[in-house]
Design a protein around this motif. Sequence first.
Motif, mmCIF file in Angstrom:
data_model
loop_
_atom_site.group_PDB
_atom_site.id
_atom_site.type_symbol
_atom_site.label_atom_id
_atom_site.label_comp_id
_atom_site.label_asym_id
_atom_site.label_seq_id
_atom_site.Cartn_x
_atom_site.Cartn_y
_atom_site.Cartn_z
ATOM 1 N N GLY A 106 1.067 -0.941 0.029
ATOM 2 C CA GLY A 106 0.318 -0.261 -0.037
ATOM 3 C C GLY A 106 0.980 1.393 0.081
ATOM 4 N N ILE A 107 0.169 2.371 -0.486
ATOM 5 C CA ILE A 107 0.883 3.770 -0.558
ATOM 6 C C ILE A 107 -0.232 4.382 -0.271
ATOM 7 C CG2 ILE A 107 1.799 5.346 -1.966
ATOM 8 C CD1 ILE A 107 2.781 3.287 -4.339
ATOM 9 N N TYR A 108 0.128 5.096 0.906
ATOM 10 C CA TYR A 108 -1.214 6.021 1.281
ATOM 11 C C TYR A 108 -0.147 7.572 1.776
ATOM 12 C CZ TYR A 108 -2.388 1.307 3.526
ATOM 13 O OH TYR A 108 -2.214 -0.204 3.695
ATOM 14 N N SER A 109 -1.048 8.538 1.113
ATOM 15 C CA SER A 109 -0.877 9.777 1.357
ATOM 16 C C SER A 109 -2.080 10.301 1.686
ATOM 17 C CB SER A 109 0.002 10.216 -0.779
ATOM 18 O OG SER A 109 -1.914 9.805 -1.173
ATOM 19 N N PRO A 110 -1.322 11.627 1.962
ATOM 20 C CA PRO A 110 -2.361 13.383 2.433
ATOM 21 C C PRO A 110 -3.677 13.519 1.629
ATOM 22 C CG PRO A 110 -0.396 13.404 2.833
ATOM 23 C CD PRO A 110 0.025 12.248 1.482
ATOM 24 N N GLN A 111 -4.894 13.656 1.985
ATOM 25 C CA GLN A 111 -5.639 13.801 0.855
ATOM 26 C C GLN A 111 -6.165 15.392 1.422
ATOM 27 O OE1 GLN A 111 -9.510 12.486 0.817
ATOM 28 N NE2 GLN A 111 -9.464 12.154 -1.097
ATOM 29 N N SER A 112 -6.022 16.747 1.042
ATOM 30 C CA SER A 112 -6.215 17.765 1.302
ATOM 31 C C SER A 112 -7.488 18.403 0.806
ATOM 32 C CB SER A 112 -4.990 18.668 0.163
ATOM 33 O OG SER A 112 -3.222 18.367 -0.098
ATOM 34 N N ASN A 113 -7.898 19.342 1.510
ATOM 35 C CA ASN A 113 -9.303 19.841 1.417
ATOM 36 C C ASN A 113 -9.106 21.162 0.937
ATOM 37 O OD1 ASN A 113 -7.742 22.007 3.665
ATOM 38 N ND2 ASN A 113 -9.512 20.519 4.846
ATOM 39 N N ALA A 114 -10.410 22.286 0.257
ATOM 40 C CA ALA A 114 -9.921 23.026 -0.642
ATOM 41 C C ALA A 114 -9.153 24.213 0.230
ATOM 42 C CB ALA A 114 -11.442 23.625 -0.746
ATOM 43 N N GLU A 115 -9.196 24.443 1.503
ATOM 44 C CA GLU A 115 -8.396 25.240 2.441
ATOM 45 C C GLU A 115 -6.852 24.895 2.146
ATOM 46 O OE1 GLU A 115 -11.253 23.929 3.222
ATOM 47 O OE2 GLU A 115 -11.986 25.456 2.526
ATOM 48 N N GLY A 116 -6.194 24.190 2.071
ATOM 49 C CA GLY A 116 -5.077 23.524 1.859
ATOM 50 C C GLY A 116 -4.541 22.452 3.046
ATOM 51 N N GLY A 117 -5.576 22.409 4.602
ATOM 52 C CA GLY A 117 -4.554 21.191 5.215
ATOM 53 C C GLY A 117 -4.695 19.544 4.617
ATOM 54 N N ILE A 118 -5.008 19.345 5.298
ATOM 55 C CA ILE A 118 -4.751 17.440 5.117
ATOM 56 C C ILE A 118 -6.176 16.913 5.830
ATOM 57 C CG2 ILE A 118 -3.571 15.663 5.345
ATOM 58 C CD1 ILE A 118 -1.446 16.696 5.197
ATOM 59 N N ASP A 119 -7.160 16.372 5.180
ATOM 60 C CA ASP A 119 -8.695 16.125 6.223
ATOM 61 C C ASP A 119 -8.230 15.074 6.299
ATOM 62 O OD1 ASP A 119 -9.337 15.979 3.509
ATOM 63 O OD2 ASP A 119 -10.518 16.993 3.916
ATOM 64 N N GLY A 120 -7.921 13.681 5.481
ATOM 65 C CA GLY A 120 -7.598 12.909 5.137
ATOM 66 C C GLY A 120 -6.698 12.183 4.164
ATOM 67 N N CYS A 121 -6.906 10.600 4.101
ATOM 68 C CA CYS A 121 -6.247 9.795 3.447
ATOM 69 C C CYS A 121 -6.564 8.876 2.531
ATOM 70 C CB CYS A 121 -5.501 9.008 4.089
ATOM 71 S SG CYS A 121 -4.219 7.754 3.764
ATOM 72 N N GLN A 122 -5.232 9.315 1.408
ATOM 73 C CA GLN A 122 -6.037 8.239 -0.014
ATOM 74 C C GLN A 122 -4.983 7.086 0.266
ATOM 75 O OE1 GLN A 122 -7.265 9.916 -3.556
ATOM 76 N NE2 GLN A 122 -4.929 9.098 -4.654
ATOM 77 N N ALA A 123 -5.478 6.030 0.670
ATOM 78 C CA ALA A 123 -4.592 4.956 0.037
ATOM 79 C C ALA A 123 -4.934 4.233 -1.910
ATOM 80 C CB ALA A 123 -5.218 3.500 0.506
ATOM 81 N N ILE A 124 -3.613 4.311 -2.351
ATOM 82 C CA ILE A 124 -3.488 2.497 -3.528
ATOM 83 C C ILE A 124 -3.188 1.092 -2.792
ATOM 84 C CG2 ILE A 124 -2.353 2.438 -5.829
ATOM 85 C CD1 ILE A 124 -2.602 5.178 -5.985
ATOM 86 N N VAL A 125 -3.740 0.500 -2.770
ATOM 87 C CA VAL A 125 -3.737 -1.295 -1.864
ATOM 88 C C VAL A 125 -3.098 -2.437 -4.118
ATOM 89 C CG1 VAL A 125 -3.877 -3.021 -0.798
ATOM 90 C CG2 VAL A 125 -3.780 -0.338 -0.313
#
Length: 266
Positions: A233-252
């Motif tokens: 798996g590759i787990y990377s930050p998911q950005s929101n409209a304000e430029g912050g991080i509100d989640g994680c995107q995973a490619i497995v």
Amino acid sequence: VRQAGDGSSGLEAIERREPDVVLLDLRMPEMDGLEVLARVTRDWSRIPVIVVTGAGVLKDAIGAVRLGAFDFITKPIIDMAILEHAVCRAVEHIRLMAENRRYRRHLEAEVLSRTRDLQRRSAELEQTNRRLETEMAEHRLTEKALRHSQSQLTDVIDIFEGFIYSVDGRYGLNFMNPKLMAHTRLDEPRGICHQVIYGNGAPCDWCPLGQVLEGKTVRRELQSPHDSRWYSGIYSPQSNAEGGIDGCQAIVMDIQDRKTAELNLR
């Protein structure tokens, strides 16, 4: 890695120095990829050729298989791990074939030595010779099955065969690709990731969500308790409209075959 702009210069490069693996596009000027593939499989049959072309071209896939292509990958290649895995399989194929040839030469030499010795020995050593002949027959059957399996591709894969999903900071699923929805038998992304995907009642031990929320991209291999298979798996930050991080995107990606091969080799 050496590159060639067209089929003719590629063949010249192979003549100068044989590569371990050839990555071959099918759409090229002057000499098309199928013609180059035919030359390579005819003159350098031990070099595996991985054909790369546009998605959905079943006719090209069938033609490449008939000409002896080792693997077939469609463009665009969204995840380079697919290409890396194909190349690693090809290199491993070369190694196994070389070991196969060495083993065959060894057995043939051994059989010859025992045959000469049988001229001087008793019936006890004749039984040993029969055992070696049985091993040779089994070896030839194995070699025949290997050639047969290499002559065809089991499937023309989709652009991406793995799982893609994203979660919020509380492990809630907000996206799942069709492959994952089919795997989990859901018609839409919902629920908690460790429950839906991995069958865990609590967050998984390997889960890197905390690190990802801090802005880190994490690569990890894991064995799912849901189906006991190995995944990368590759787990990377998911950005929101304000430029912050509100989640994680995973490619497995499912790496069960590769992991089994590693464990067997060890």
